[in-house]
Motif scaffolding. Structure first.
Motif, PDB file in Angstrom:
ATOM      1  N   VAL A 118     -29.310 -12.588  41.437  1.00 47.54           N
ATOM      2  CA  VAL A 118     -29.527 -14.023  41.295  1.00 47.54           C
ATOM      3  C   VAL A 118     -28.394 -14.805  41.944  1.00 47.54           C
ATOM      4  O   VAL A 118     -28.603 -15.776  42.659  1.00 47.54           O
ATOM      5  CB  VAL A 118     -29.657 -14.391  39.795  1.00 47.54           C
ATOM      6  CG1 VAL A 118     -29.655 -15.896  39.609  1.00 47.54           C
ATOM      7  CG2 VAL A 118     -30.933 -13.789  39.226  1.00 47.54           C
ATOM      8  N   SER A 157     -36.021  -6.296  40.093  1.00 54.66           N
ATOM      9  CA  SER A 157     -35.356  -6.014  38.821  1.00 54.66           C
ATOM     10  C   SER A 157     -34.727  -4.631  38.938  1.00 54.66           C
ATOM     11  O   SER A 157     -34.975  -3.893  39.909  1.00 54.66           O
ATOM     12  CB  SER A 157     -36.341  -6.046  37.656  1.00 54.66           C
ATOM     13  OG  SER A 157     -37.238  -4.944  37.729  1.00 54.66           O
ATOM     14  N   THR A 165     -28.941 -14.606  32.214  1.00 54.44           N
ATOM     15  CA  THR A 165     -29.417 -13.260  32.529  1.00 54.44           C
ATOM     16  C   THR A 165     -28.939 -12.339  31.418  1.00 54.44           C
ATOM     17  O   THR A 165     -28.319 -12.788  30.445  1.00 54.44           O
ATOM     18  CB  THR A 165     -28.878 -12.793  33.896  1.00 54.44           C
ATOM     19  OG1 THR A 165     -27.465 -13.013  33.943  1.00 54.44           O
ATOM     20  CG2 THR A 165     -29.533 -13.555  35.041  1.00 54.44           C
ATOM     21  N   TRP A 178     -29.213  -7.640  37.955  1.00 56.73           N
ATOM     22  CA  TRP A 178     -30.064  -8.812  38.176  1.00 56.73           C
ATOM     23  C   TRP A 178     -29.224 -10.070  38.279  1.00 56.73           C
ATOM     24  O   TRP A 178     -29.491 -10.961  39.082  1.00 56.73           O
ATOM     25  CB  TRP A 178     -31.083  -8.935  37.059  1.00 56.73           C
ATOM     26  CG  TRP A 178     -32.011 -10.100  37.238  1.00 56.73           C
ATOM     27  CD1 TRP A 178     -32.254 -11.089  36.351  1.00 56.73           C
ATOM     28  CD2 TRP A 178     -32.813 -10.408  38.393  1.00 56.73           C
ATOM     29  NE1 TRP A 178     -33.137 -11.999  36.867  1.00 56.73           N
ATOM     30  CE2 TRP A 178     -33.511 -11.603  38.111  1.00 56.73           C
ATOM     31  CE3 TRP A 178     -33.007  -9.801  39.629  1.00 56.73           C
ATOM     32  CZ2 TRP A 178     -34.385 -12.190  39.013  1.00 56.73           C
ATOM     33  CZ3 TRP A 178     -33.882 -10.391  40.528  1.00 56.73           C
ATOM     34  CH2 TRP A 178     -34.563 -11.563  40.216  1.00 56.73           C
ATOM     35  N   HIS A 213     -38.475 -12.851  43.303  1.00 59.43           N
ATOM     36  CA  HIS A 213     -38.901 -12.844  41.911  1.00 59.43           C
ATOM     37  C   HIS A 213     -39.415 -11.472  41.454  1.00 59.43           C
ATOM     38  O   HIS A 213     -39.597 -11.242  40.258  1.00 59.43           O
ATOM     39  CB  HIS A 213     -39.996 -13.902  41.688  1.00 59.43           C
ATOM     40  CG  HIS A 213     -41.308 -13.558  42.345  1.00 59.43           C
ATOM     41  ND1 HIS A 213     -41.566 -13.841  43.673  1.00 59.43           N
ATOM     42  CD2 HIS A 213     -42.431 -12.934  41.861  1.00 59.43           C
ATOM     43  CE1 HIS A 213     -42.791 -13.431  43.976  1.00 59.43           C
ATOM     44  NE2 HIS A 213     -43.330 -12.871  42.907  1.00 59.43           N
ATOM     45  N   GLN A 214     -39.624 -10.561  42.396  1.00 59.75           N
ATOM     46  CA  GLN A 214     -40.122  -9.226  42.042  1.00 59.75           C
ATOM     47  C   GLN A 214     -39.006  -8.238  41.722  1.00 59.75           C
ATOM     48  O   GLN A 214     -39.260  -7.184  41.160  1.00 59.75           O
ATOM     49  CB  GLN A 214     -40.960  -8.666  43.203  1.00 59.75           C
ATOM     50  CG  GLN A 214     -42.213  -9.460  43.519  1.00 59.75           C
ATOM     51  CD  GLN A 214     -42.924  -8.929  44.760  1.00 59.75           C
ATOM     52  OE1 GLN A 214     -42.293  -8.707  45.805  1.00 59.75           O
ATOM     53  NE2 GLN A 214     -44.221  -8.718  44.650  1.00 59.75           N
ATOM     54  N   LYS A 234     -40.266  -9.675  47.227  1.00 62.22           N
ATOM     55  CA  LYS A 234     -39.881 -11.068  47.081  1.00 62.22           C
ATOM     56  C   LYS A 234     -38.784 -11.152  46.013  1.00 62.22           C
ATOM     57  O   LYS A 234     -38.644 -10.254  45.174  1.00 62.22           O
ATOM     58  CB  LYS A 234     -41.074 -11.930  46.666  1.00 62.22           C
ATOM     59  CG  LYS A 234     -42.248 -11.887  47.647  1.00 62.22           C
ATOM     60  CD  LYS A 234     -41.881 -12.520  48.983  1.00 62.22           C
ATOM     61  CE  LYS A 234     -43.091 -12.583  49.904  1.00 62.22           C
ATOM     62  NZ  LYS A 234     -42.744 -13.133  51.238  1.00 62.22           N
ATOM     63  N   ARG A 269     -34.170 -13.952  33.094  1.00 60.72           N
ATOM     64  CA  ARG A 269     -33.690 -14.906  34.105  1.00 60.72           C
ATOM     65  C   ARG A 269     -34.284 -16.262  33.756  1.00 60.72           C
ATOM     66  O   ARG A 269     -35.349 -16.643  34.245  1.00 60.72           O
ATOM     67  CB  ARG A 269     -34.094 -14.479  35.513  1.00 60.72           C
ATOM     68  CG  ARG A 269     -33.525 -15.402  36.593  1.00 60.72           C
ATOM     69  CD  ARG A 269     -34.080 -15.089  37.967  1.00 60.72           C
ATOM     70  NE  ARG A 269     -33.574 -16.051  38.938  1.00 60.72           N
ATOM     71  CZ  ARG A 269     -34.326 -16.675  39.840  1.00 60.72           C
ATOM     72  NH1 ARG A 269     -35.623 -16.459  39.900  1.00 60.72           N
ATOM     73  NH2 ARG A 269     -33.776 -17.524  40.690  1.00 60.72           N
ATOM     74  N   ASP A 270     -33.592 -16.972  32.871  1.00 61.68           N
ATOM     75  CA  ASP A 270     -34.164 -18.176  32.289  1.00 61.68           C
ATOM     76  C   ASP A 270     -33.184 -19.343  32.340  1.00 61.68           C
ATOM     77  O   ASP A 270     -31.970 -19.149  32.329  1.00 61.68           O
ATOM     78  CB  ASP A 270     -34.546 -17.927  30.820  1.00 61.68           C
ATOM     79  CG  ASP A 270     -35.756 -17.002  30.699  1.00 61.68           C
ATOM     80  OD1 ASP A 270     -36.688 -17.153  31.510  1.00 61.68           O
ATOM     81  OD2 ASP A 270     -35.752 -16.141  29.811  1.00 61.68           O
TER      82      ASP A 270
END
Length: 346
Positions: free
Chosen positions: A10, A209, A97, A6, A206-207, A204, A323-324
């Motif tokens: 990103v 993982s 992450t 991930w 954001h989907q 997308k 993912r923050d």
């Protein structure tokens, strides 16, 4: 080591969105009182993790602080007396992450179930770079009959993700566990299969993982195999018998990393072995003193970190969701901190 699918997705997406240069790096000292949650943290736990790798730090100021830490001082005053928090920024927003150590099922001999080999480094790949691609290695006979197999596992998808993580454990049928670590690679650049699914319009951004990719590959075995070939990079392993099964995998400092206290960083900005205060925002905030003990190919920039979540499926699920935003502040030896200042104090 290659860390965090991930994280790599990103990084690729952020690069694809803009290639504009960021502002030059700045360094600013902040006060411990400005660290949200500092008073409540378990500083003793952080000190234990710092002690795990600080003996390997070479600079005299770090060596002096490590010697003091080995005397088992009161942890919180130790950090407050001998360090200063330094905020390092380059104009790019902070991003956290997660990564983990996968655990696969395998055997020391091949069988109908255990058909997928985990390979040692072939000698020719050390002198020829780039060497063969993933497709050529897995589709041809170049690896067969050479005794390069360490162990055979039962799932090619999990093996692919083992290569992305760079290390893992394999549980044998009799319950024993062996650990494998990064041994080398074929010299080809990593290409994100998650980013490729986004490019194709399957998902997308954001989907995506690790679990989403695994499930898609398993639902589409033919297309899924081709998708994995999209990444030409291939990782070889070595068996690690020196690390007990109950301890974490080896990080970039060749010491076991610690779940919830180790982060992977960009060593261009953050010294390996340095304590780092984390303020991760998002659904499950984390405010904690961690230690920079690992690196990752997708971990770039002073406000970028990969948090180690531990071993196994639960750790993998937690790491894959992370993912923050937030911020990270590096604790530096006092004189070093002041020497780093972009602008002198008034």
């Amino acid at each position: 080591m290659i860390r965090g699918l991930w994280a790599a997705v990103v990084f690729w997406l952020s690069c694809a969105g803009s290639l504009a240069a960021f502002d030059e790096t700045t360094h600013k000292i902040v006060e411990f009182d400005d660290l949200d949650g500092w008073e409540e943290d378990n500083h003793a736990r952080a000190l234990d993790v710092f002690l795990n790798t600080c003996p390997d730090m070479k600079d005299p100021d770090w060596q002096a602080l490590c010697a003091l830490a080995q005397q088992k001082p009161d942890p919180k005053p130790f950090f407050e007396l001998f360090f200063r928090p330094v905020m390092i920024e380059n104009g790019k927003s902070a991003l956290f992450t997660g990564y983990f150590e996968p655990e696969l099922n395998g055997a020391l001999q091949p069988s109908e179930r255990y058909r997928y080999p985990v390979y040692r480094v072939p000698p020719e790949s050390r002198v020829m770079s780039p060497w063969l691609t993933r497709r050529e290695i897995e589709s041809g006979d170049v690896m067969h009959g050479r005794g390069l197999e360490i162990v055979w596992v039962d799932d090619p998808v999990e093996l692919f993700f083992l290569q992305i993580q760079g290390s893992g454990r394999v549980r044998l049928p009799d319950g024993r566990v062996i650990r494998v670590g990064y041994g080398g690679k074929n010299g080809h650049n990593y290409r994100s299969v998650g980013a490729e699914l986004v490019r194709r319009g399957v998902y997308k951004a954001h989907q995506v993982s690790a679990e989403v990719i695994k499930n898609w590959v398993r639902r589409n075995p033919v297309k899924g195999r081709e998708l994995l070939f999209h990444n030409p990079s291939y990782v070889f392993f070595r068996r690690i018998d020196s690390v007990p099964a109950g301890e974490g995998p080896l990080g970039a400092m060749n010491r076991s990393v610690t779940a919830g206290r180790t982060i992977a960083v960009d060593p261009e900005y953050v010294p390996l072995g340095a304590p780092v205060w984390i303020e991760k925002a998002g659904k499950d905030p984390i405010h904690r003193l961690m230690v920079a003990q690992d690196t990752g190919s997708a971990i770039k920039g002073p406000q970028r970190a990969d948090i180690f979540f531990g071993t196994g499926d639960a750790a993998g699920r937690a790491a894959g969701k992370l993912r923050d935003p937030g911020r990270m502040v590096v604790l530096m030896p006092i004189q070093r901190a002041f020497a780093m200042l972009t602008e002198p104090l008034p």
